[in-house]
Structures are given as structure tokens and as C-alpha cells.
Design a protein around this motif. Sequence first.
Motif, PDB file in Angstrom:
ATOM      1  N   GLY A 252       0.772  -1.228   0.000  1.00 41.94           N
ATOM      2  CA  GLY A 252       0.000   0.000   0.000  1.00 41.94           C
ATOM      3  C   GLY A 252       0.799   1.271   0.000  1.00 41.94           C
ATOM      4  N   ASN A 253       1.917   1.278  -0.712  1.00 38.35           N
ATOM      5  CA  ASN A 253       2.682   2.514  -0.859  1.00 38.35           C
ATOM      6  C   ASN A 253       3.367   2.515  -2.217  1.00 38.35           C
ATOM      7  N   GLU A 254       4.024   3.624  -2.530  1.00 40.41           N
ATOM      8  CA  GLU A 254       4.608   3.775  -3.859  1.00 40.41           C
ATOM      9  C   GLU A 254       5.797   2.847  -4.088  1.00 40.41           C
ATOM     10  N   PRO A 296       0.404  -8.359 -10.401  1.00 41.32           N
ATOM     11  CA  PRO A 296      -0.212  -7.163  -9.822  1.00 41.32           C
ATOM     12  C   PRO A 296      -1.640  -6.995 -10.313  1.00 41.32           C
ATOM     13  N   GLN A 297      -2.530  -6.614  -9.399  1.00 39.36           N
ATOM     14  CA  GLN A 297      -3.938  -6.391  -9.735  1.00 39.36           C
ATOM     15  C   GLN A 297      -4.423  -5.104  -9.089  1.00 39.36           C
ATOM     16  N   THR A 298      -5.262  -4.369  -9.802  1.00 41.17           N
ATOM     17  CA  THR A 298      -5.849  -3.165  -9.219  1.00 41.17           C
ATOM     18  C   THR A 298      -6.908  -3.512  -8.197  1.00 41.17           C
ATOM     19  N   SER A 303     -13.919  -8.963  -7.161  1.00 39.41           N
ATOM     20  CA  SER A 303     -14.168  -7.756  -6.364  1.00 39.41           C
ATOM     21  C   SER A 303     -15.613  -7.242  -6.403  1.00 39.41           C
ATOM     22  N   PRO A 304     -16.333  -7.258  -7.542  1.00 40.20           N
ATOM     23  CA  PRO A 304     -17.700  -6.703  -7.507  1.00 40.20           C
ATOM     24  C   PRO A 304     -18.658  -7.522  -6.641  1.00 40.20           C
ATOM     25  N   ASN A 305     -18.272  -8.794  -6.388  1.00 37.44           N
ATOM     26  CA  ASN A 305     -19.142  -9.667  -5.595  1.00 37.44           C
ATOM     27  C   ASN A 305     -18.754  -9.731  -4.122  1.00 37.44           C
ATOM     28  N   ILE A 306     -17.717  -8.991  -3.723  1.00 31.45           N
ATOM     29  CA  ILE A 306     -17.292  -8.986  -2.328  1.00 31.45           C
ATOM     30  C   ILE A 306     -18.025  -7.862  -1.593  1.00 31.45           C
ATOM     31  N   PRO A 307     -18.721  -8.168  -0.504  1.00 31.17           N
ATOM     32  CA  PRO A 307     -19.534  -7.145   0.185  1.00 31.17           C
ATOM     33  C   PRO A 307     -18.700  -6.235   1.080  1.00 31.17           C
ATOM     34  N   TRP A 308     -17.659  -5.647   0.504  1.00 31.41           N
ATOM     35  CA  TRP A 308     -16.804  -4.697   1.204  1.00 31.41           C
ATOM     36  C   TRP A 308     -16.841  -3.378   0.456  1.00 31.41           C
ATOM     37  N   THR A 310     -15.578  -0.278  -1.774  1.00 31.58           N
ATOM     38  CA  THR A 310     -14.679  -0.336  -2.928  1.00 31.58           C
ATOM     39  C   THR A 310     -13.254   0.094  -2.590  1.00 31.58           C
ATOM     40  N   ASP A 311     -13.083   0.914  -1.537  1.00 26.53           N
ATOM     41  CA  ASP A 311     -11.722   1.274  -1.177  1.00 26.53           C
ATOM     42  C   ASP A 311     -10.971   0.109  -0.542  1.00 26.53           C
ATOM     43  N   GLU A 312     -11.693  -0.962  -0.194  1.00 24.51           N
ATOM     44  CA  GLU A 312     -11.060  -2.183   0.306  1.00 24.51           C
ATOM     45  C   GLU A 312     -10.919  -3.228  -0.790  1.00 24.51           C
TER      46      GLU A 312
END
Length: 335
Positions: A252-254, A296-298, A303-308, A310-312
Motif C-alpha cells: 500500500g505505498n509507492e 499485480p492487480q488493481t 471484487s464486484p461480488n465482495i460485500p466490502w 470499494t476502497d477495500e
Amino acid sequence: MAIEENKQGNGINPITFNGRRAYELNFSPYQAVVIPEFGGNLVAFRHVEKGYRFIREPEDMEDFKQNPCLYGIPVLFPPNRYEDGTFKFQGHVYKFPINEKSKNNHLHGFFYDRPWDVSGQGQTENGCYLELTQKIDEQTEVYRYFPHQFRFILRYTLSSQGLSQNVTINNEGPNAMPLMLGFHTSINAPFARTSKPEDYTLHLSIQDRIELNDRSLPTGQKLPLDEYEKKLANEGASPYFKPLDHHYAAAGNEENRMILTDNNEKVSLVYHTGEQYHFWMLYNKDAKSGFFCPEPQTSMVNSPNIPWPTDETGLIELKAGETWSAESRLYMTKG
């Protein structure tokens, strides 16, 4: 193909790569090969002077055709798996073809084996580049499953500093589109002819493991790193410690990156992906095939089916008229 120093000097040459039309990029001391007609796949990245082959290159082209995601740097749009090939985004239900029948998932998206248009090429005193484009609209097959008008531009630039990959995605339609992107990058270890697998140490910028179920989909749980994974995240560990097909949240960093060190040659391959890619997959097949894939994945798998939030999950909403871009780099360092 044998590694030979380019007799024509720096620049871009059309070539035939094991029977397929390709482009060879040369800029001392590096060389790269891209096959636009099959996935826009960058199938070779080499240090010519040292004889290093950093990327797993296809030699059996039939196996390449059958397993395109296990060679080079295939484009995954969207990346990895989607449960039952279905998800919802802003009221629209997307239904992708089921191409992983054993788990009833859609796997790896639409671009890894499609032809890409060569939309630009050139050379400056600092490097040479090849630009590839996918333009999706109502006339394309992809639109049946992903009904958005957009342009995906992939540019590879080779210089004395290594290989850079620039991605630009333009939403040219009237509606917001979900953006999920990854790369199934296949790395040779060993990449030097004089080295052995046990000479290699892998460092990967990870902080949590995302638990997967028997369909290789996230359960909704994050797990702490085990002792081996802690070594991966810190001092480094063998990429072949055990068979791996694991999913991680990036640090989570550059400085998000992979570092693969050849302790015999005393050099490292750095894969710097930056902070746009929030997740990794780490795959090494059977832990004894001489390659592994730091992917690497964005966004998170499924992800659209995970009930979290979007920033997670990393799911990106690209609004009408907006542009998204990212850069990754591959290069060699001493030590």
C-alpha cells in the motif's frame, strides 16, 4: 530464440518469433519482444550483455496457444476469477462466459489472446517504444459481455534504465464502467544460465493474505501472514518454498514491488508496480517448473461480488469521459 546482440543497434524491428509476427525492441543493454497479434503479449525481456532472460518465453507455440497466461506478460482485463461469471455494477448485471468449468468461474478476461492494433512506435535518444490499442464499441465481441465504449492503450518503452509499461484507459461511452486490471507476469528463476533455483531470493510487498475457498474465490476473510510469508515481505525467501496460488493485499505505498535476487550473480530483477495496483496473486505452479508469477492487480479477485467498500476491494468506477493510467517498471540492479 537465441539471445544475440542486435546488429542494427538501438530501435524497433519487425521479426518472426517462433512463427508469429512480432516486434523486437532494442536499447542497450536490454531487448524485448512483443506479439501484438496474440494478446499484445510482451514475451521476452532480456539483458543481452549478460545473457539473462527475465521473462518466461514461449518456445512451444502450441503450448503458448493453450496456456497463454503462463508466458510473458499477459493482460488480464478483468483479472482472475468471477463467481459464476456474473456480477452487478450500478444496476447492470454482467454475464461473462464460463471458461473455468471445473470451478464455474470466468477467468482472466478478454484481452490475453486477442489481437491488438499497433497504434504507434518510435525512438528517441533515450529509448524506443511500441504502443498497442484495443478499441471497444458496439462492433466488437467484447461489447456483448462488457457493454462499454472505451479505449485501452498499452505502451512499452525500452531504455538503458529497463522496461516501462504504461497503461491508459479512456472511457468513451455515456456511462460509468467498472475497471479491474491485472497482469499475469511470468518470471524465470533462474534467469541466468549459470544459476540454479536455490540461488534465488524473492521479496514481495505484501501485508495480508486474502483467504480463498475451493473455487479460488475470496471467502471475505483476511489472514495474517505465516512465517514464510513474513519472510517474503521482509528479508525475502525462496520463490519455490512450497506450491503457491495465493492472494495478497499489497503493502500500500509507492514502493510496491517485487525484488528477485540472484545470489550467485549478485544482481536483482525489480518489478516496481507502484500504488495503483493494490493486490498481488503469487503463483508458482508446482514449485519446481523454473518460473513463478507475481501478478499485480488493481482489485481483489471477484471484487464486484465482495460485500466490502470499494476502497477495500479496489474496484474502480471510471466515469464517462474519464481517463485512468498507471505505470510499472522492470529493471536490473546490482546486489
